[in-house]
Design a protein around this motif. Structure first.
Motif, PDB file in Angstrom:
ATOM      1  N   ARG A 198      25.425 -41.828 -42.710  1.00  0.00           N
ATOM      2  CA  ARG A 198      25.495 -41.110 -43.923  1.00  0.00           C
ATOM      3  C   ARG A 198      26.904 -41.396 -44.797  1.00  0.00           C
ATOM      4  O   ARG A 198      27.023 -40.582 -45.781  1.00  0.00           O
ATOM      5  CB  ARG A 198      25.263 -39.761 -43.812  1.00  0.00           C
ATOM      6  N   LYS A 216      28.386 -39.575 -53.387  1.00  0.00           N
ATOM      7  CA  LYS A 216      28.309 -38.100 -53.847  1.00  0.00           C
ATOM      8  C   LYS A 216      30.043 -37.912 -54.485  1.00  0.00           C
ATOM      9  O   LYS A 216      30.250 -37.484 -55.525  1.00  0.00           O
ATOM     10  CB  LYS A 216      28.267 -37.011 -52.805  1.00  0.00           C
ATOM     11  N   TRP A 246      22.340 -34.620 -54.315  1.00  0.00           N
ATOM     12  CA  TRP A 246      22.413 -35.950 -53.517  1.00  0.00           C
ATOM     13  C   TRP A 246      21.743 -36.993 -54.124  1.00  0.00           C
ATOM     14  O   TRP A 246      20.643 -37.161 -54.308  1.00  0.00           O
ATOM     15  CB  TRP A 246      22.198 -35.903 -52.224  1.00  0.00           C
ATOM     16  N   GLN A 268      18.775 -38.200 -36.828  1.00  0.00           N
ATOM     17  CA  GLN A 268      19.117 -38.676 -35.362  1.00  0.00           C
ATOM     18  C   GLN A 268      18.486 -38.056 -34.399  1.00  0.00           C
ATOM     19  O   GLN A 268      19.166 -37.996 -33.329  1.00  0.00           O
ATOM     20  CB  GLN A 268      20.738 -38.953 -35.325  1.00  0.00           C
ATOM     21  N   GLY A 322      25.250 -21.736 -47.049  1.00  0.00           N
ATOM     22  CA  GLY A 322      24.523 -20.639 -46.023  1.00  0.00           C
ATOM     23  C   GLY A 322      23.047 -21.295 -46.004  1.00  0.00           C
ATOM     24  O   GLY A 322      22.361 -20.955 -44.818  1.00  0.00           O
ATOM     25  N   GLU A 323      22.789 -22.038 -46.923  1.00  0.00           N
ATOM     26  CA  GLU A 323      21.268 -22.192 -47.065  1.00  0.00           C
ATOM     27  C   GLU A 323      20.905 -24.029 -46.919  1.00  0.00           C
ATOM     28  O   GLU A 323      22.129 -24.832 -47.635  1.00  0.00           O
ATOM     29  CB  GLU A 323      20.442 -21.776 -48.166  1.00  0.00           C
ATOM     30  N   PRO A 324      20.050 -24.237 -46.239  1.00  0.00           N
ATOM     31  CA  PRO A 324      19.860 -25.900 -46.438  1.00  0.00           C
ATOM     32  C   PRO A 324      19.642 -26.419 -47.792  1.00  0.00           C
ATOM     33  O   PRO A 324      19.053 -25.658 -48.569  1.00  0.00           O
ATOM     34  CB  PRO A 324      18.514 -26.034 -45.427  1.00  0.00           C
ATOM     35  N   VAL A 325      20.178 -27.393 -48.074  1.00  0.00           N
ATOM     36  CA  VAL A 325      20.144 -28.004 -49.208  1.00  0.00           C
ATOM     37  C   VAL A 325      19.069 -28.914 -49.295  1.00  0.00           C
ATOM     38  O   VAL A 325      18.475 -29.341 -50.369  1.00  0.00           O
ATOM     39  CB  VAL A 325      21.408 -28.590 -49.723  1.00  0.00           C
ATOM     40  N   PHE A 326      18.511 -29.762 -48.369  1.00  0.00           N
ATOM     41  CA  PHE A 326      17.384 -30.705 -48.328  1.00  0.00           C
ATOM     42  C   PHE A 326      16.216 -29.910 -47.917  1.00  0.00           C
ATOM     43  O   PHE A 326      16.135 -29.376 -47.044  1.00  0.00           O
ATOM     44  CB  PHE A 326      17.882 -31.859 -47.169  1.00  0.00           C
ATOM     45  N   LEU A 329      28.697 -35.768 -35.874  1.00  0.00           N
ATOM     46  CA  LEU A 329      28.731 -36.771 -36.803  1.00  0.00           C
ATOM     47  C   LEU A 329      29.601 -36.354 -38.068  1.00  0.00           C
ATOM     48  O   LEU A 329      30.081 -36.841 -38.784  1.00  0.00           O
ATOM     49  CB  LEU A 329      27.594 -37.247 -37.301  1.00  0.00           C
ATOM     50  N   TYR A 330      29.543 -34.896 -38.434  1.00  0.00           N
ATOM     51  CA  TYR A 330      30.215 -34.475 -39.633  1.00  0.00           C
ATOM     52  C   TYR A 330      31.171 -33.885 -39.573  1.00  0.00           C
ATOM     53  O   TYR A 330      31.863 -33.077 -40.462  1.00  0.00           O
ATOM     54  CB  TYR A 330      29.062 -33.170 -39.985  1.00  0.00           C
ATOM     55  N   LEU A 338      32.079 -28.557 -47.580  1.00  0.00           N
ATOM     56  CA  LEU A 338      30.802 -28.170 -47.699  1.00  0.00           C
ATOM     57  C   LEU A 338      29.748 -29.442 -47.908  1.00  0.00           C
ATOM     58  O   LEU A 338      28.293 -28.996 -47.686  1.00  0.00           O
ATOM     59  CB  LEU A 338      30.593 -26.999 -49.307  1.00  0.00           C
ATOM     60  N   TRP A 339      30.208 -30.348 -48.238  1.00  0.00           N
ATOM     61  CA  TRP A 339      29.523 -31.533 -48.203  1.00  0.00           C
ATOM     62  C   TRP A 339      28.767 -31.779 -46.874  1.00  0.00           C
ATOM     63  O   TRP A 339      27.709 -32.085 -46.768  1.00  0.00           O
ATOM     64  CB  TRP A 339      30.071 -32.700 -48.738  1.00  0.00           C
ATOM     65  N   MET A 340      29.624 -31.594 -45.719  1.00  0.00           N
ATOM     66  CA  MET A 340      29.390 -31.963 -44.629  1.00  0.00           C
ATOM     67  C   MET A 340      28.291 -30.544 -44.149  1.00  0.00           C
ATOM     68  O   MET A 340      27.444 -31.115 -43.456  1.00  0.00           O
ATOM     69  CB  MET A 340      30.566 -31.760 -43.439  1.00  0.00           C
ATOM     70  N   GLU A 365      26.299 -29.045 -45.948  1.00  0.00           N
ATOM     71  CA  GLU A 365      24.970 -29.415 -46.676  1.00  0.00           C
ATOM     72  C   GLU A 365      24.279 -30.500 -46.013  1.00  0.00           C
ATOM     73  O   GLU A 365      22.961 -30.393 -45.813  1.00  0.00           O
ATOM     74  CB  GLU A 365      25.150 -30.035 -48.293  1.00  0.00           C
ATOM     75  N   LEU A 366      24.916 -31.487 -45.181  1.00  0.00           N
ATOM     76  CA  LEU A 366      24.110 -32.518 -44.435  1.00  0.00           C
ATOM     77  C   LEU A 366      23.590 -31.951 -43.100  1.00  0.00           C
ATOM     78  O   LEU A 366      22.811 -32.517 -42.701  1.00  0.00           O
ATOM     79  CB  LEU A 366      25.256 -33.745 -44.125  1.00  0.00           C
ATOM     80  N   ASP A 370      22.721 -28.652 -42.990  1.00  0.00           N
ATOM     81  CA  ASP A 370      21.929 -27.623 -43.331  1.00  0.00           C
ATOM     82  C   ASP A 370      22.687 -26.360 -43.124  1.00  0.00           C
ATOM     83  O   ASP A 370      21.863 -25.295 -42.988  1.00  0.00           O
ATOM     84  CB  ASP A 370      20.659 -27.675 -42.503  1.00  0.00           C
ATOM     85  N   TYR A 371      23.997 -26.214 -42.953  1.00  0.00           N
ATOM     86  CA  TYR A 371      24.755 -25.195 -42.609  1.00  0.00           C
ATOM     87  C   TYR A 371      24.356 -24.279 -41.284  1.00  0.00           C
ATOM     88  O   TYR A 371      24.485 -23.154 -41.215  1.00  0.00           O
ATOM     89  CB  TYR A 371      24.610 -23.878 -43.929  1.00  0.00           C
ATOM     90  N   ARG A 372      23.734 -25.031 -40.363  1.00  0.00           N
ATOM     91  CA  ARG A 372      23.290 -24.555 -39.286  1.00  0.00           C
ATOM     92  C   ARG A 372      23.823 -25.142 -37.982  1.00  0.00           C
ATOM     93  O   ARG A 372      23.493 -26.248 -37.712  1.00  0.00           O
ATOM     94  CB  ARG A 372      21.636 -24.849 -38.892  1.00  0.00           C
TER      95      ARG A 372
END
Lengths: 226, 438, 188
Positions: free
Chosen positions: A16, A23, A33, A46, B393-397, C67-68, C78-80, C82-83, C85-87
């Motif tokens: 990525r 970005k 994005w 992955q 805090g929320e998924p972006v995709f 990976l992030y 925050l880009w990482m 986002e990639l 999902d903040y989870r």
């Protein structure tokens, strides 16, 4: 001249990097994005996906396909989206009326809308005072159309431009420059001796949703093992 | 702040005039006032949207068109009523409907203005609306829609105008009618008749075009299985005839005095039959299309059908059951016997059609064109799209967008409804709109 | 770029100057590791520390790199975020998950006697059974105040302590020598 790209999915490691540098260099606001890399069929990147007769795991980078028969360009009521003399599908940020017809028309989901002022989104992200990122100057085409600016106006559509601000200077798009696996090739589809044409003569390049007849200028060399 | 003053002004006006409106035109006045309130609410909400961006709606990149475009398609549909009825009167000599031609033209004019407002609030850059005229791209169905909708606004207005001309000239001839006061009455009547007829003749093809081209906006999109069908333009016309006539019916019932109901009962029966027939044609088109997709079993279509009959089944039931119930009711013996029954039926049709318009969006948007069918499963995998909003805090995709209009978005969408009530209320209050029954 | 240790630094413990498969220091001989050998996991760590955990915690707790991030750097990028999902995620083999009634996407807790950490269950059919993986580097602000290292124990391999050449041969915690188990605590 017709710019095109070849992405070798056997070389893509799914890191990525292309998405992140895209970005960064194109100053996309949080939540936006232009370039994405996912593992087809899988909920998580992955992680193998269930496939016919077992599992599959390969990575599919997707950004604008710069279609020859671009639905986004055809539906745009004001001609804000156009194909320039180098085959790049670009958006005039000063003409777009924000009707989002192109978001409905694009089969690849690459178009991103400025639902709010990107400056506002960046401010809320809490970056350090005075911090900004991305190519810092506005960039206009020969006719003076604004095709890149670090902070797009609120209410317009944006997407990958094949890094118009770099390719105009003879550089490659940043995703191509930065790919650590060398999976991306960029060049002129009209030049029979360009590297991408050499590769496409040797291997059969596939295009996404070819059946729709959009004729993308981004080709994929499919993974030999999925 | 301007809008705030405007709002106060309107409310002030409401207070002042409440006592005067007692009989006759009072219902129309009430509608006009309600229209004012909704318009002001819509304008204020739109102001907030212009300030903050479409961010305030429930829409995001994976789901780019929603309530506004559905509302637009809805009002384009109801705008059919006018010219279809006046054309029917002139072309097929249906005398029973003659008393309603003026009202029908008014409903068309009010609807098409509402439709224009609905599409205007959908624009991210409404301030650049002029670009449509400076740089039109004639390959885009949208520019053709702008042209025919614009033409229709003018034609329906002219239709109303010419039908009102004799009355306007007789009643002292204020501003738009002043020129006709000096003419002999016969000549004014003649001009009115001739031009109304001319407008109707030009209007009928334009009325058909607004539905066809609005449908083509969707139907041309080969990447969206839910839209990409040749049955969409004829189906839009069927839906338009049903909903346009339903709106005329409601407005007619609303305008007549209760004791004159019997006098027009034949006309109402005919209107309800037109609605019923159009609905039958609509259901026929819709289910033929679904059947064909289901029978072949192409994966994209299967995914879309899974959405229609799965997650969005409640909406599908509303769009089918309500109009179907109205249809059976209209065709039954009691269906056309009372004002209440007819209003109920026509309202059910309109609600069902609105649900139908909303459902135009859901399965189309939530089945991303770039997706994979999953082996051995009914589902599909949408290639994720960034939502375009910073949401820590929320998924972006997102591979699916559970679109629900926000409160503010609904408030903005009140603007077209407000304009419809405002325009029709104002006209009916100030001018006699019901012709004599034949 | 990673380069081999400089010869003069390595010379302190590699006396032959070549790769040595045989070590004769006292600690190696006492541990039975003079020659490369396989030892059963946890025998000298978890089971030696507390024999009662045998069979009680049945998953090996692995904290791998993400990976992030670079360890915990970019945990707040925050880009990482986002990639991913903040989870924070807990990776499990589907069989292990099924045994515990865990479905993909559930909020699960990895726990042992020392602590707990929570994340979203990701079922990875490519992952071996008997392993629970958590990606290291998440700051505790993303973990409801927990820490993924609460589950680990500072076991130090005796052979690590034979020499002290910083960055080359020095004592370090055996992070992945930890047992845990998983349970579902919520749905997402």
């Amino acid at each position: 001249m017709r710019y095109g790209m070849v992405i070798d999915l056997d070389l893509c490691v799914g890191c990525r990097t292309c998405a992140v540098v895209c970005k960064e260099h194109n100053a996309q606001a949080p939540g936006t994005w232009w370039n994405r890399v996912f593992t087809p069929g899988s909920k998580y990147h992955q992680i193998p996906a269930e496939a016919e007769g077992g599992f599959s795991m390969y990575y599919l980078p997707v950004s604008c396909m710069h279609c020859e028969n671009a639905p986004c360009e055809k539906v745009c009521p004001v001609g804000a989206t156009y194909t320039d003399e180098r085959g790049r599908v670009l958006i005039d940020y000063e003409r777009c009326i924000g009707c989002r017809y192109c978001l409905s028309a694009c089969p690849y989901g690459v178009r991103q809308f400025n639902w709010e002022d990107p400056k506002g989104a960046k401010a809320r992200a809490g970056y350090q005072e005075g911090y900004s990122y991305g190519y810092p100057f506005p960039h206009r085409d020969k006719e003076g159309r604004l095709v890149y600016t670090p902070d797009r106006p609120k209410g317009v559509v944006e997407k990958c431009t094949f890094c118009v601000q770099y390719t105009d200077k003879g550089e490659e798009p940043i995703c191509v420059q930065s790919c650590p696996a060398g999976a991306r090739l960029f060049g002129d589809l009209d030049d029979p001796n360009s590297r991408i044409n050499q590769v496409l003569r040797k291997e059969k390049g596939e295009r996404l949703l070819e059946e729709l007849g959009t004729k993308p200028k981004v080709f994929y060399l499919p993974p030999k093992r999925k | 702040m301007k809008t705030g003053n405007l709002a106060l002004g309107f409310l002030g006006g409401l207070r002042k005039e409440r006592g005067e409106a007692t009989s006759g035109m009072s219902k129309a006045n009430l509608v006009f006032r309600l229209g004012q309130v909704l318009t002001v609410v819509g304008l204020v909400a739109w102001g907030l949207q212009l300030k903050n961006g479409l961010f305030i709606t429930g829409l995001r990149n994976p789901f780019a068109w929603g309530l506004y475009i559905a509302t637009f398609a809805f009002f384009v549909g109801t705008a059919a009523g006018g010219l279809i009825i006046s054309s029917a009167v002139y072309l097929f000599n249906l005398k029973t409907l003659k008393p309603f031609t003026r009202l029908a033209s008014l409903s068309a004019f009010a609807s098409i203005v509402a439709a224009t407002a609905a599409v205007l609030v959908d624009l991210g850059r409404a301030d650049r609306f002029y670009q449509l005229f400076f740089h039109p791209n004639f390959r885009s169905p949208l520019i053709w829609d702008v042209l025919v909708v614009g033409t229709y606004v003018v034609l329906t207005f002219l239709s109303v105008y010419f039908q009102l001309l004799p009355i306007g000239a007789k009643e002292g001839g204020r501003f738009p009618f002043a020129w006709a006061t000096s003419l002999p009455r016969d000549q004014v009547e003649d001009i009115s008749r001739r031009w109304t007829r001319r407008v109707a003749l030009v209007g009928l093809p334009v009325a058909i075009l607004i539905h066809t081209i609005t449908a083509l906006i969707f139907a041309t999109q080969a990447s969206r299985a839910w839209w990409n069908t040749a049955v969409l333009p004829p189906d839009f016309i069927a839906v338009a005839v049903a909903s346009g006539t339903a709106l005329v019916l409601i407005m007619a019932l609303f305008t007549i005095d209760r004791h004159r109901f019997r006098e027009f009962q034949g006309a109402f029966r005919l209107l309800s039959k037109i609605i019923g027939g159009a609905l039958l044609v609509h259901f026929f088109f819709m289910y033929n299309d679904l059947l064909i997709h289901w029978w072949w079993g192409k994966e994209e279509a299967a995914g879309t059908l899974a959405l229609v009959f799965g997650r969005y089944l409640p909406l599908h039931l509303i769009e089918v059951v309500l109009p179907l119930a109205a249809l059976l009711y209209f065709l039954s013996r009691d269906g056309a016997r009372s004002v209440g029954a007819l209003v109920l039926g026509a309202t059910a049709v309109l609600v069902g059609v609105f649900a139908h318009r909303l459902l135009l969006m859901y399965p189309a948007q939530n089945r991303f064109p770039l997706s994979l069918a999953l082996p051995g499963k009914t589902g599909f995998w949408n290639y994720p799209i960034a939502v375009g909003q910073f949401r820590p805090g929320e998924p972006v995709f997102a591979t699916f967008w559970p679109y629900l209009p926000t409160v503010l978005e609904v408030a903005v969408a009140l603007l077209p409804f407000g304009l419809l009530l405002l325009i029709s209320g104002w006209f009916i209050r100030n001018h006699p709109f019901l012709g004599e029954s034949s | 770029m990673s380069r081999p240790a400089p010869l003069e630094a390595a010379a302190k413990f590699i006396k032959s100057g070549r790769i040595e498969f045989y070590r004769e220091e006292e600690t190696f001989r006492r541990s039975g590791e003079s020659l490369p050998t396989h030892k059963r996991p946890f025998a000298e760590s978890e089971y030696a520390l507390n024999p009662s955990v045998r069979g009680k915690y049945r998953l090996a707790y692995i904290t791998r790199n993400s990976l992030y991030r670079i360890h915990s750097n970019h945990s707040n990028n925050l880009w990482m975020n986002e990639l991913e999902d903040y989870r924070p995620k807990v990776f499990l083999n589907p069989t292990d998950a099924a045994e515990r009634g865990i479905k993909d996407g559930d909020l699960v807790e990895l726990y042992n006697d020392r602590g707990r950490v929570r994340g979203q269950a990701v079922l990875d059919p490519g992952q071996g059974p008997g392993i629970a993986i958590f990606e290291q580097g998440w700051w505790s602000r993303y973990l409801e105040g927990d820490s993924y290292n609460a589950l680990t124990y500072p076991f130090i391999k005796p052979t690590n302590e034979v020499y002290f050449v910083p960055g080359i041969w020095a004592p370090n915690t055996a992070w992945n020598e930890a047992l845990c188990d998983a349970r579902k605590v919520g749905e997402r």
